[in-house]
Structure formats: structure tokens, C-alpha cells
Motif scaffolding. Structure first.
Motif, PDB file in Angstrom:
ATOM      1  N   ARG B  81       3.865 -34.946   8.875  1.00 23.59           N
ATOM      2  CA  ARG B  81       3.049 -35.689   9.842  1.00 23.59           C
ATOM      3  C   ARG B  81       3.503 -37.155   9.908  1.00 23.59           C
ATOM      4  NH1 ARG B  81      -2.441 -35.126  12.154  1.00 23.59           N
ATOM      5  NH2 ARG B  81      -2.320 -32.936  11.611  1.00 23.59           N
ATOM      6  N   ARG B  82       3.817 -37.715   8.750  1.00 16.18           N
ATOM      7  CA  ARG B  82       4.288 -39.104   8.703  1.00 16.18           C
ATOM      8  C   ARG B  82       5.643 -39.233   9.414  1.00 16.18           C
ATOM      9  NH1 ARG B  82       7.323 -41.603   4.519  1.00 16.18           N
ATOM     10  NH2 ARG B  82       7.053 -43.864   4.339  1.00 16.18           N
ATOM     11  N   GLU B  83       6.489 -38.211   9.262  1.00 15.38           N
ATOM     12  CA  GLU B  83       7.791 -38.235   9.941  1.00 15.38           C
ATOM     13  C   GLU B  83       7.619 -38.122  11.454  1.00 15.38           C
ATOM     14  OE1 GLU B  83      10.857 -38.858   8.457  1.00 15.38           O
ATOM     15  OE2 GLU B  83       9.332 -39.428   6.996  1.00 15.38           O
ATOM     16  N   ILE B  84       6.691 -37.288  11.880  1.00 14.97           N
ATOM     17  CA  ILE B  84       6.400 -37.172  13.320  1.00 14.97           C
ATOM     18  C   ILE B  84       5.958 -38.532  13.853  1.00 14.97           C
ATOM     19  CG2 ILE B  84       4.770 -36.202  15.014  1.00 14.97           C
ATOM     20  CD1 ILE B  84       4.752 -33.602  13.364  1.00 14.97           C
ATOM     21  N   ALA B  88       7.917 -40.751  16.664  1.00 15.77           N
ATOM     22  CA  ALA B  88       7.254 -41.084  17.939  1.00 15.77           C
ATOM     23  C   ALA B  88       7.128 -42.601  18.101  1.00 15.77           C
ATOM     24  CB  ALA B  88       5.881 -40.412  17.999  1.00 15.77           C
ATOM     25  N   ASP B  89       6.736 -43.286  17.020  1.00 16.98           N
ATOM     26  CA  ASP B  89       6.572 -44.748  17.084  1.00 16.98           C
ATOM     27  C   ASP B  89       7.891 -45.455  17.368  1.00 16.98           C
ATOM     28  OD1 ASP B  89       3.923 -44.330  16.525  1.00 16.98           O
ATOM     29  OD2 ASP B  89       4.045 -44.903  14.406  1.00 16.98           O
ATOM     30  N   TYR B 111      15.697 -39.037  16.697  1.00 19.72           N
ATOM     31  CA  TYR B 111      15.083 -37.712  16.724  1.00 19.72           C
ATOM     32  C   TYR B 111      15.955 -36.707  15.955  1.00 19.72           C
ATOM     33  CZ  TYR B 111      13.502 -33.217  18.582  1.00 19.72           C
ATOM     34  OH  TYR B 111      13.066 -31.923  18.695  1.00 19.72           O
ATOM     35  N   ALA B 112      17.279 -36.850  16.081  1.00 13.73           N
ATOM     36  CA  ALA B 112      18.189 -35.977  15.324  1.00 13.73           C
ATOM     37  C   ALA B 112      17.973 -36.153  13.815  1.00 13.73           C
ATOM     38  CB  ALA B 112      19.643 -36.265  15.698  1.00 13.73           C
ATOM     39  N   VAL B 143       5.594 -36.411  20.010  1.00 15.35           N
ATOM     40  CA  VAL B 143       7.026 -36.612  20.248  1.00 15.35           C
ATOM     41  C   VAL B 143       7.397 -36.382  21.711  1.00 15.35           C
ATOM     42  CG1 VAL B 143       9.351 -35.844  19.602  1.00 15.35           C
ATOM     43  CG2 VAL B 143       7.602 -36.106  17.854  1.00 15.35           C
ATOM     44  N   ARG B 144       6.833 -35.361  22.325  1.00 17.69           N
ATOM     45  CA  ARG B 144       7.176 -35.058  23.715  1.00 17.69           C
ATOM     46  C   ARG B 144       6.881 -36.241  24.644  1.00 17.69           C
ATOM     47  NH1 ARG B 144       4.284 -29.969  26.145  1.00 17.69           N
ATOM     48  NH2 ARG B 144       5.616 -28.732  24.787  1.00 17.69           N
TER      49      ARG B 144
END
Lengths: 215, 215
Positions: B81-84, B88-89, B111-112, B143-144
């Protein structure tokens, strides 16, 4: 000419040489029909499909299948080898029909279709069976030079950049077509087209709009 | 101001409000160090790494790990969740620093890198454990839209084509980075860059050469 003369001997029998050729031609046709049928059946019913189903589709007897391919692995290997050949041969056929970039772009989609077939065969190909061991080398020996030639021609025509490696591209298309993130063949086709457009970004032809929309 | 006044009461005790804040700030720092350590340890030793290893790396006690994350799945879920969030940020941070296309291109590489982390967590994430179920939705929710915003800005600036879907791109980058055909992070980076160059093929900026070589 020699055999024509022998066929005129009038004894009612075909001379041995012509018979051998006819038998070989019949056998080749049978094998080709068999491999085409096996490819289709493997794609729909998986690599463990019944031999009867393959024989029926090919219009040959089950015995013919076992005579040519004693083990299932022999049949799977032969199907894959035939697909490698068809994919590699498509490169020179496309190069004869299209301008260098179009030949390359079309071949990349042809390669994507090959990968889709490979995906169906993957459970067998990755089983570690010794029959499949030489196929990796065969793939590299046939498919890699095919792409290199197309890339070289398109680069010589100034239609694609020169800093992209054929192996990188083959791996990328395989990734795009085999991944579980792949949203089906249409998604793969669009993303391969986008990758190919990346090849011509920054070249003299890059101000032209892509001929096909990605949607 | 109110709490400053209360801190001047001279009874030798911090007032409760300030203590709560300090405890909360300490806890947040601990959790953040813990999640960063867990991310690194999971990446090197796998998601079954010893909790002691993670605690040591974070500079906290093993008890602290269990207090915040009673189950291993809680810790893995929190890391992901932290990586997401970080991925996104990064979109708005990059958009604030760079021109639209550069922001997009940089974010695609960011994102890669996120996908590479996800790859390490995949054995857990795909285990079917209920803790991980909401994460797919959380990813899509965060992310989208991040990519959509970047794509929209770059398209509005005439720097990328308008016929490419954000989901298609997210899937393609995931495919390029997670596949077994992936030849390591350098290959993935080059192929993501090629895909991104495909985005600007045919636009007004397409006569400029790609700033970075793909080699």
C-alpha cells in the motif's frame, strides 16, 4: 528425363524412383496436414488433446500419427519447429512485398502471433523433456537473424533508429504477448504497434502519423 | 498556542495533548522505518524473511513489529500500500518539476520500479489471502488516475498521441517488467523508454531525437 524414359517401359508398373517420390510427397502432405491439425487442436484443447482428435482433423488414421510421431513430445516438438520455420520464413516474404518499415512492422505482429501459439505449447516446452531442448537453439538460429535483417533494412532506409537490439525486441514482444497482464490479443497487438512506433521516433519518417490507430 | 501555554504549567509533566502528538509522530516514524526496512528485506530475502531481520534493519524491537502488524500478511499489505502511494504521489511531484512529456516519461520508469517491487511481493499478493483483496482496487483507485492525468497533460501539450489508453500502458509496462523474458531491469528500462517514444511518434515533437539512447 531419365525417369521419364523409364516410365515409358510399358510394364504396367511405375518405376521405383517415381514411386519413392510419390510416397515421399504423400508423406510430406500427410505430415504437414497433421502438424497443422495438431497446432489447431493443441491451441483449443491443450497439448494433452486426444490423438484421435488430431488424426480426424488431419484426415489421417491414428496409426499414421503414431508412425510419424511415436511420442506426443515428438509431435509437439515438430509443431513448434514448423511454427519457428513459418515465422522466420515470413520475414523474407514480407520483405519482398513491402517497404522496409512496413515489412518490419508486419513481421513484429507475425511474431506476436507465433508467441501466442508458443503460449499454448508452453506447458510442454517448459517440462524439461529432452525432445524440446534443441528448440531454443533452433529458435535463436532462425528467428533472431530474421528480425536482424528486417531491422537492418529499415535502419538503412532511415525508417527506424539504429540503437535497438533484436534480442531486446524479441524479448519485449514475448513479454507483451505472454504476460498475465496481457488483456488478450488486441491489447498485445496495440502495444506491439506502439513499441514499433517507438522504433521510428526521431527518424526522418517520424513526422508522418502512424498509419493505423492504436484503438 | 494553547498547548504552549499548558507546557508552561511547570509541573514537570508534558501536557497530555503534546505527549499524544509526540507518541503519534514517533509511532509514524517507527512504522515508516519498518515498512521501508520490510520492503528492502522482502526484496532481498523474499516475503518469508525473518521478522528479526526486518526489526533490526528498522532499528526497532521485534515486539514493535508484531504490535503494529500482528500477521505477516498485515506487514506485506502495508508495504505494498505504501508503494502504491509513493508511485501515485510521484506523478504530481514529477508534473511539478518537469515539462509534461518528461514528467510522463519519468513516471513510466518510476512505475516500472514499482512493478519490480510488486514482483517480489507477488507470491504473497497472489496467495488469495483476504488481506490482499482490497489492494487491487486501491491500486486502480490511485495509480490509474495518476497516469491518466500525466497522459492528458502531455497530450494537451501536443507531445503524445491521444489514442492510447492508460490501462493498456499500465498493463504493457507490467508485462515488460514482470515477464520471464525480461532480461533484467536494464532491459525493462530500455523497452519502457521505447514504448514511451512510441507515444510521441507522429506528434509535433517527434522530429526531435530521443534525449536518451536506448543502449
Amino acid at each position: 528425363m531419365v525417369s521419364d524414359k523409364r516410365e515409358d517401359q510399358g510394364d504396367g508398373y511405375r518405376p521405383q524412383g517415381a514411386t519413392d517420390r510419390r510416397v515421399r510427397a504423400d508423406a510430406k502432405r500427410n505430415i504437414d496436414a497433421l502438424l497443422e491439425a495438431a497446432k489447431v487442436v493443441f491451441a483449443t484443447s491443450g497439448v494433452d488433446a486426444a490423438v484421435r482428435e488430431i488424426a480426424e482433423k488431419a484426415g489421417v488414421g491414428v496409426g499414421t500419427v503414431y508412425r510419424h510421431f511415436p511420442q506426443r513430445s515428438d509431435l509437439i516438438g515438430a509443431v513448434f519447429r514448423r511454427e519457428i520455420d513459418a515465422c522466420a520464413d515470413a520475414a523474407s516474404i514480407l520483405a519482398g512485398k513491402h517497404e522496409p518499415f512496413e515489412a518490419l512492422a508486419n513481421w513484429m505482429q507475425r511474431y506476436a502471433a507465433f508467441i501466442a501459439t508458443k503460449r499454448g505449447l508452453a506447458p510442454a516446452l517448459h517440462s524439461g523433456h529432452p525432445t524440446f531442448e534443441p528448440l531454443r537453439a533452433y529458435f535463436e538460429q532462425r528467428v533472431r537473424p530474421a528480425l536482424r535483417t528486417l531491422l537492418k533494412s529499415a535502419a538503412a532506409a532511415g525508417e527506424v533508429r539504429t540503437d535497438v537490439d533484436a534480442d531486446d525486441l524479441l524479448g519485449a514482444v514475448a513479454s507483451l504477448c505472454m504476460s498475465s497482464h496481457n488483456d488478450g490479443p488486441d491489447h498485445a497487438r496495440r502495444m506491439v504497434a506502439l513499441l514499433v512506433d517507438g522504433l521510428r521516433y526521431g527518424t526522418k519518417s517520424s513526422s508522418a502519423r502512424s498509419s493505423r490507430s492504436l484503438r
